[in-house]
Structure formats: C-alpha cells, structure tokens
Design an enzyme around this catalytic site. Sequence first.
Site, PDB file in Angstrom:
ATOM      1  N   HIS A 357       7.108   0.379  12.142  1.00 39.73           N
ATOM      2  CA  HIS A 357       6.615  -0.084  13.437  1.00 39.73           C
ATOM      3  C   HIS A 357       5.416   0.723  13.926  1.00 39.73           C
ATOM      4  O   HIS A 357       4.428   0.177  14.398  1.00 39.73           O
ATOM      5  CB  HIS A 357       7.719   0.035  14.482  1.00 39.73           C
ATOM      6  CG  HIS A 357       8.925  -0.774  14.140  1.00 39.73           C
ATOM      7  ND1 HIS A 357      10.038  -0.816  14.923  1.00 39.73           N
ATOM      8  CD2 HIS A 357       9.166  -1.584  13.093  1.00 39.73           C
ATOM      9  CE1 HIS A 357      10.930  -1.611  14.364  1.00 39.73           C
ATOM     10  NE2 HIS A 357      10.424  -2.078  13.247  1.00 39.73           N
ATOM     11  N   ARG A 464      -0.929 -12.614   8.457  1.00 40.16           N
ATOM     12  CA  ARG A 464       0.327 -12.335   7.736  1.00 40.16           C
ATOM     13  C   ARG A 464       1.487 -12.510   8.710  1.00 40.16           C
ATOM     14  O   ARG A 464       1.838 -11.589   9.446  1.00 40.16           O
ATOM     15  CB  ARG A 464       0.323 -10.909   7.196  1.00 40.16           C
ATOM     16  CG  ARG A 464      -0.693 -10.632   6.096  1.00 40.16           C
ATOM     17  CD  ARG A 464      -0.578  -9.174   5.646  1.00 40.16           C
ATOM     18  NE  ARG A 464      -1.210  -8.894   4.383  1.00 40.16           N
ATOM     19  CZ  ARG A 464      -2.338  -8.196   4.246  1.00 40.16           C
ATOM     20  NH1 ARG A 464      -2.958  -7.720   5.305  1.00 40.16           N
ATOM     21  NH2 ARG A 464      -2.829  -7.974   3.048  1.00 40.16           N
ATOM     22  N   ARG A 500      -0.632 -17.599   7.014  1.00 35.49           N
ATOM     23  CA  ARG A 500       0.103 -17.572   5.749  1.00 35.49           C
ATOM     24  C   ARG A 500       1.597 -17.582   6.069  1.00 35.49           C
ATOM     25  O   ARG A 500       2.047 -16.842   6.954  1.00 35.49           O
ATOM     26  CB  ARG A 500      -0.228 -16.310   4.965  1.00 35.49           C
ATOM     27  CG  ARG A 500       0.560 -16.266   3.669  1.00 35.49           C
ATOM     28  CD  ARG A 500       0.239 -15.064   2.853  1.00 35.49           C
ATOM     29  NE  ARG A 500       0.784 -13.857   3.435  1.00 35.49           N
ATOM     30  CZ  ARG A 500       0.558 -12.653   2.931  1.00 35.49           C
ATOM     31  NH1 ARG A 500      -0.225 -12.519   1.877  1.00 35.49           N
ATOM     32  NH2 ARG A 500       1.089 -11.589   3.474  1.00 35.49           N
ATOM     33  N   GLU A 595      -2.529 -15.458  -6.378  1.00 42.06           N
ATOM     34  CA  GLU A 595      -2.192 -14.049  -6.583  1.00 42.06           C
ATOM     35  C   GLU A 595      -1.219 -13.869  -7.749  1.00 42.06           C
ATOM     36  O   GLU A 595      -0.885 -12.752  -8.107  1.00 42.06           O
ATOM     37  CB  GLU A 595      -1.649 -13.413  -5.300  1.00 42.06           C
ATOM     38  CG  GLU A 595      -0.572 -14.191  -4.588  1.00 42.06           C
ATOM     39  CD  GLU A 595      -0.165 -13.558  -3.253  1.00 42.06           C
ATOM     40  OE1 GLU A 595      -0.627 -12.468  -2.907  1.00 42.06           O
ATOM     41  OE2 GLU A 595       0.641 -14.197  -2.554  1.00 42.06           O
ATOM     42  N   ASN A 618      -4.745  -8.122  -3.993  1.00 44.36           N
ATOM     43  CA  ASN A 618      -3.776  -7.016  -4.060  1.00 44.36           C
ATOM     44  C   ASN A 618      -2.704  -7.343  -5.090  1.00 44.36           C
ATOM     45  O   ASN A 618      -2.402  -6.557  -5.978  1.00 44.36           O
ATOM     46  CB  ASN A 618      -3.081  -6.796  -2.708  1.00 44.36           C
ATOM     47  CG  ASN A 618      -4.059  -6.513  -1.595  1.00 44.36           C
ATOM     48  OD1 ASN A 618      -5.139  -6.014  -1.847  1.00 44.36           O
ATOM     49  ND2 ASN A 618      -3.689  -6.838  -0.374  1.00 44.36           N
ATOM     50  N   ASP A 619      -2.121  -8.525  -4.948  1.00 39.05           N
ATOM     51  CA  ASP A 619      -1.075  -8.907  -5.888  1.00 39.05           C
ATOM     52  C   ASP A 619      -1.655  -9.335  -7.227  1.00 39.05           C
ATOM     53  O   ASP A 619      -1.090  -9.037  -8.274  1.00 39.05           O
ATOM     54  CB  ASP A 619      -0.207 -10.029  -5.293  1.00 39.05           C
ATOM     55  CG  ASP A 619       0.897  -9.464  -4.415  1.00 39.05           C
ATOM     56  OD1 ASP A 619       1.547  -8.497  -4.847  1.00 39.05           O
ATOM     57  OD2 ASP A 619       1.093  -9.971  -3.299  1.00 39.05           O
ATOM     58  N   ARG A 629       1.579  -2.068  -7.195  1.00 36.05           N
ATOM     59  CA  ARG A 629       0.577  -1.736  -6.175  1.00 36.05           C
ATOM     60  C   ARG A 629       1.060  -0.641  -5.234  1.00 36.05           C
ATOM     61  O   ARG A 629       0.282  -0.014  -4.533  1.00 36.05           O
ATOM     62  CB  ARG A 629       0.171  -2.990  -5.376  1.00 36.05           C
ATOM     63  CG  ARG A 629       1.286  -3.561  -4.549  1.00 36.05           C
ATOM     64  CD  ARG A 629       0.935  -4.930  -3.997  1.00 36.05           C
ATOM     65  NE  ARG A 629       0.417  -4.886  -2.645  1.00 36.05           N
ATOM     66  CZ  ARG A 629       0.233  -5.960  -1.891  1.00 36.05           C
ATOM     67  NH1 ARG A 629       0.489  -7.178  -2.380  1.00 36.05           N
ATOM     68  NH2 ARG A 629      -0.211  -5.858  -0.673  1.00 36.05           N
ATOM     69  N   CYS A 666      -8.952 -12.430  -0.136  1.00 34.10           N
ATOM     70  CA  CYS A 666      -8.420 -11.766   1.054  1.00 34.10           C
ATOM     71  C   CYS A 666      -7.627 -10.503   0.742  1.00 34.10           C
ATOM     72  O   CYS A 666      -6.804 -10.073   1.531  1.00 34.10           O
ATOM     73  CB  CYS A 666      -7.548 -12.739   1.858  1.00 34.10           C
ATOM     74  SG  CYS A 666      -6.077 -13.290   0.983  1.00 34.10           S
TER      75      CYS A 666
HETATM   76  C1  PEP Z   1      -2.778  -9.962  -1.570  1.00 36.86           C
HETATM   77  O1  PEP Z   1      -1.780  -9.905  -2.304  1.00 36.86           O
HETATM   78  O2  PEP Z   1      -3.923  -9.702  -1.935  1.00 36.86           O
HETATM   79  C2  PEP Z   1      -2.639 -10.336  -0.158  1.00 36.86           C
HETATM   80  C3  PEP Z   1      -3.689 -10.519   0.592  1.00 36.86           C
HETATM   81  O3  PEP Z   1      -1.395 -10.430   0.350  1.00 36.86           O
HETATM   82  P1  PEP Z   1      -0.460  -9.176   0.697  1.00 36.86           P
HETATM   83  O4  PEP Z   1      -1.313  -7.960   0.624  1.00 36.86           O
HETATM   84  O5  PEP Z   1       0.071  -9.447   2.055  1.00 36.86           O
HETATM   85  O6  PEP Z   1       0.558  -9.254  -0.385  1.00 36.86           O
HETATM   86 MG    MG Z   2       0.042 -10.817  -1.740  1.00 34.88          MG
END
Ligand code: PEP
Ligand code: MG
Length: 741
Positions: A357, A464, A500, A595, A618-619, A629, A666
């Site tokens: 939080h 998100r 999302r 992703e 990211n994923d 990650r 993103c």
């Molecule tokens: C990602 O995976 O790049 C993404 C934007 O989603 P999150 O970081 O919320 O998994």
């Molecule tokens: Mg992701």
Amino acid sequence: MTAPRRLLARLRDLMAHGAAPLAEVTRLLAGELVSEVCTIYVQRPGDILELAATEGLNVAAVGRTRLRVGEGIVGLCAATAQILNLPDAQNHPAFAYRPETGEEPYASMIAVPVRRAGRTLGVLAAQNRTPRRYSEDEVEVLETVAMLLAEILSATGAADGAEEGVGATVPRVFSGIALAPGIAIGPVVLHGVRPVARRLLAEDPAAERARLHAAAEHMQRGLDQLLADGLPNGAEDTASREVLEAYRLVAADTGWLRRVEEAIAGGLSAEAAVQRVAGELRDRMRRITDPYLRERMADLEDLAGRLLTALEGDMPRQPIAPGSILLARRLGPAELLDWQQRGVVAVAVEEASPAGHAAILARALGLPAIGGARGMLDSAEPGITAVVNADDGQLILRPDAELRQVYERALAARTAQEAGYAALRDRPAATADGTGVTLLLNVGLAMELDQLDRTGAAGIGLFRTEIAMLARGEIADIGEQAAMYARVLDRAAGRPVVFRTLDLGGDKLLPGSEQPVEENPAMGWRSLRVGLDRPALLRRQLRALLLAAGGRELSVMFPMVATVAEFRAARALLLAEAKRVRPAPAGLRIGSMLEVPSLLWQLPAILAEVDFISIGSNDLMQFLFAADRSSPALAGRYDLLSPPVFDALETVLQQANAAGVPVSLCGEQAGRPLDAMTLVGLGLTTLSMPATGLPAVKALLARLDLRSFRPVLAAIRRNADGAASLREPITAWAREQGMID
Ligand code: PEP
Ligand code: MG
C-alpha cells in the site's frame, strides 16, 4: 501476572533518586526471579556489548567482558531484538564462552533486549544452574524491567556513547528496494516510534484503568469519525472503507485491552502498559509469516499508537520541518497521506514491498520511497539528516559533508532538468524532424491521473485495474468499481484511457485469495486465465467498465492472452455485457496485450480480431528470455535493446501495419529515454510508460533526428554478430550526436 508491585516500587525508588546503580537492579531482579545470575550488558560504540553489571557472575568481568552485536547469546539477542529463552544455552550454536565471567555452571539462560524508541541499548539476562525454560510470568517481569532499564540507561547516559545514539556522526548506508523514484535530503521524522512514556510506574491502578478506558473510548470515537468522513483527496481507492472497518473491529476487540489492564494491575502507568503490550505484539509479529495475520497484528500495533496519542490527550500535533524524510517500520495508506500533507517529501519503510500500500501511494503522490531498509530505525534519531536515494534504493543516515554535497548536486541537476521538462510539457511530443509520437501513462489509481497534467501526457495507455483492488485487499463490487472507473474517465477529461482487465495472480495476490500454491506463479493460474475460469468475476468487471463509460468512448484490453481463442472468449463476455448496459459506449475498442510469446506466431489471426495491440514488454521479456522479472539476481541480465527483441518487435509492427491495427508498447522500459528512442527508431510511435519517465523521454525524442537514426540502427543490427545487447553502440551514437551526456 506482571512484574510484582514490590519490585517495581523498589525500582521506582531507585529511579527517583537519580542515578540508579545497575548492580542494584541486577541484585533486585535476581532475587525476584530466584535466578542465580542476572546481568546487564550495555551497547557501546562500534556495535559492542559490554558487561555493565552482574549479580552472580565474576564482578571483575564488569567493564571487561565484551561481545560484538551478533556474537554469543547476548549479541544474538541484541542483533535480532528478540527474547532468547534457552534451557541449554551452552549448547546453543551462538553460545560464546568467556572464561573471565565464570559462567560455566549455568545451563539455562534468558536474554531480553533493552530497547528504547526503536533502538537497542543493551541486553538484560538471567541464568540458572538447572536446565529450565523461564516461565511466561518471569519473561514478563524481565520485559518490564528491561523497559525501566531502557529509561535508566538513557537518563544516565550509560548507553549514549553508542555509535548510533544522539550526537553520533558516523554515516550509515542502508540498502533497500526502490518503491518510488527520486532523491531527497532532509531532517528525519520517525513514524510510530514515539517518545517512551515519561511516567512508567503508577501508584493508583484504578485511576490508570479509568484513564485507559477514557482513552480507548476516545480512540474508538476517532475511528468512527474517520469512517464517517471518508478519506481525503480521493484516497478512498486505496484505504478502502472495508479496510478501515476491519481496523475498527480490531480496535473494539477487548482481548488486547485486557492485557493492558493486567499490566496496569502490576503497577505500570497506562502509557507504559500500552507500550508493553505493543512490544509484545511486535515480537509476535516478527514470528508470523502469514501475510493476512501480519496485517492484523500490524493494525493492533498501530492501534496501540493511537491509544497512546489518546492517553497523551489531544495535544496539538508537533509541526515538522518542511522537507522532512519519514522513517517508518510499517506505514498505512492513510498515514502516508497524512504525513505528506504535513510536509514529508520522501519515505523509507522497513517493511514494505513494491506492491504494498505504501509503495502504491508513494508512487501516486510522487514521493521518493524505499522499502526493506532493515535496521535503519535502530540507527535513526529524529532531526538527524538523511538522504533518500530512491533511484538506487538507498537510505543514508548522517551523511558526511562530502556525501551531502554529492546528493545536493544531484538534486540541483534534477531540479534544473525538471524545469526544462516543464517547458516541454505543453508541446506535442515529436522527434526533431517532425514525426509525431504519442506518449501515454501507465497508472493504477484514479489519483495518479493528476500526472496527466503534470507531464502533458496524451492519455492513459495502461490503466492497471488490479492495483486498486490490491490496495483495498479485495475486489470491489460492481457499483464501486463503476464509480472508480468513472472517476478515471472524468479526470482524464476526454483524453484516451485504455483499461486493462484484472491482472491478478503471479506476484499480485489478494489476501486470502484462493490462489493455488504454484511452482511458477508468473506462468500459473493468473490474469485472464483466472478471468476466463471465473467468468462471473470478469463479467462483473466488464459491466462496471461499461457502466462507468456511461455513453463515452471505452477501450478495454485483456492481459496475458496466449491464444486467439482466449481473446475471442474474453471479447464474447464483453460483448454480451455490452448488449445489456445502456447507454452503450460511443465507441468500444477491444484490444489484446502481447506479452506471451505464443502470440508472435499467431499474429495474422489475432490481428484480424483486435482493435489494437499493446506490447507488454515486462512480461514479454520475462517469457522470451525465461528470466523471472522479479528476481533481483536477473535484473538487467537481458536487454530490451537486443537482436531477438528487435526482430520480434519488427515482425509485430510489419504485420500490424499491414493489417491496419495500431500497436503500442506499455512496459516499464518505454519510460527509459534511450529505450524509447530506439523503439521509435524501430517504428513504434505510441509508448505508454510510468509518469516518472515521460518528461525525459519527451525531451530526448525532441532531439532525435529520426531520419538519420533509422539507417544507423539498421547498421547496428546488421553488425550485431551475436551480441547480447546493442545498448552500447546505440548509446555511443546518441552521445556522438550530443543527445545525451
Ligand atoms: C507488461 O507485462 O509489460 C505490462 C505492462 O504489464 P504488467 O507490468 O502489469 O504485468
Ligand atoms: Mg504484464
């Protein structure tokens, strides 16, 4: 039972006469406990514990026997701030033999930390010949005496020479994890580490009980008021009504108040009794691993703080120095808001994770924050100078002049840079040679939408939705979700927003959720997989989104899509809801995240179905390189600026362009200037990123001559020759062009 009144009365007399001889304390205590040995160790400079008084051991060892913090049973007790109750101390792995003390005959030992205002001042220990565990009553006596001892040590200055005490000048650096970026320098304020109660002992338990009850009632009324008023500044997203309601129930639970009453009956003042019980809670909390129970215990500890405030009466809050840095063991969302309003500019929390939080709110409020800097509170004093370097996850206490200067310069440079960014804010994002670029924000809370104006972003490329649920600890019902999403659209004021759907699971777990224990949660039952297996949950969210749109444009995208069939199934749920909700959105755009690498080989099919694609790098990186990650050991090991990623992105772009489907990226890396520049070089013109990265990205793109960069990038790729990363030649080119330092 608590410490017998007789013993407390004697100790009170000793304290009333000023200097309380520690030897006298050990003598009284040994008698009370019927223990053959009672010793006091005091912490000295350099993390040393020195035998300061003993009843039963060799008196000649006083002032001579020294242990390092962490060495021996006593050192372990000081290092962990935990009680060690050992029937067979000499066979404990930490036991350190000191022949000069003559402690061979004693089998059992108990060591209790002596702490004051979050610092360890020493250790109180007792030993017996017969192997035994000390009883709960005896532990309580020792804890009470340790509390009094803390007062005696600090009043007589016995432990003032400790390196970390008041007036110490040695800088200390603590490493943690970055929760929200930024740098700040300022005086320290401590949260939840209150001055120890002045009056520890009381003669009239009935009067103390009456004070306790009045204070408890006052506290309860305050919480009722808080619930009735709601939270300031739209914080209802995070510190939900339910969280507060649960907190209020804990407050009304009489069990812990009874423990306080017992301590009062033993001769403590109401304040000291509350602190005693809070100390016990803290000890118990250290042993709990279940996150839900820890939260509840933390609530109790926090309530003890509120109760103390109520006992102190409604004293006006002490003003804090502007630009203060807050240090806390734990921090609730409402507390963080409160401190921010009082002028705190950065925070360091001992127990906090990026998904917690405090972290979520710190990012939303733009406060530099670090978490996991364990031990910092033991070294801190209010008013000392601290540096929070949240970019590198560091806290520095008492920086010396040189360190201070380094950070003051870094801050000045940053301020100048930000002034430059502000000038760019209202200009459309574009490269120097005129290619328009759409820069969007990744956010998770309605309050973060303030960042739209602050950064001049064109909209929200990734909202998100799970973040608000994580912050409140559960999934809100349809009405609340709809209100939350409507607030987002209101605050976006016509700028596009891509919602999302819930991306829970993996590292984003709700407390008490039915998440199975999995070996690889990132690849487990998470995200859209949960939504498709629990369609009622997903449908509720989709309906809430449609209701929130209330006839406005609505863009929805699904995370973790691995097959075209999954996208179709999710879209069917959305379309089914869309038939029921009126007014219908002015336009409904349905997209997929890319992703999961499997989609790379289903591009024509998925592109035929979607209105847009957003690459979640990211994923995607995690799955392409099989690199967790969240593993610090792998951070930075694989690079977005590398041949396989470039090839994958290029394929997506070529096919999406041919199909006329807009593509954005993103992941977090879109917010790193050099990465963003390269992505634009590859042909991506829509990037969504954290607000902290956007101004610098915009500034660098404004200096990019795309026409010259494209052939350079192509040449760098052609000459890659198996390189794991192409960051170096790309950086070298940008430097040559004078775009970066
Ligand atoms: C990602 O995976 O790049 C993404 C934007 O989603 P999150 O970081 O919320 O998994
Ligand atoms: Mg992701």
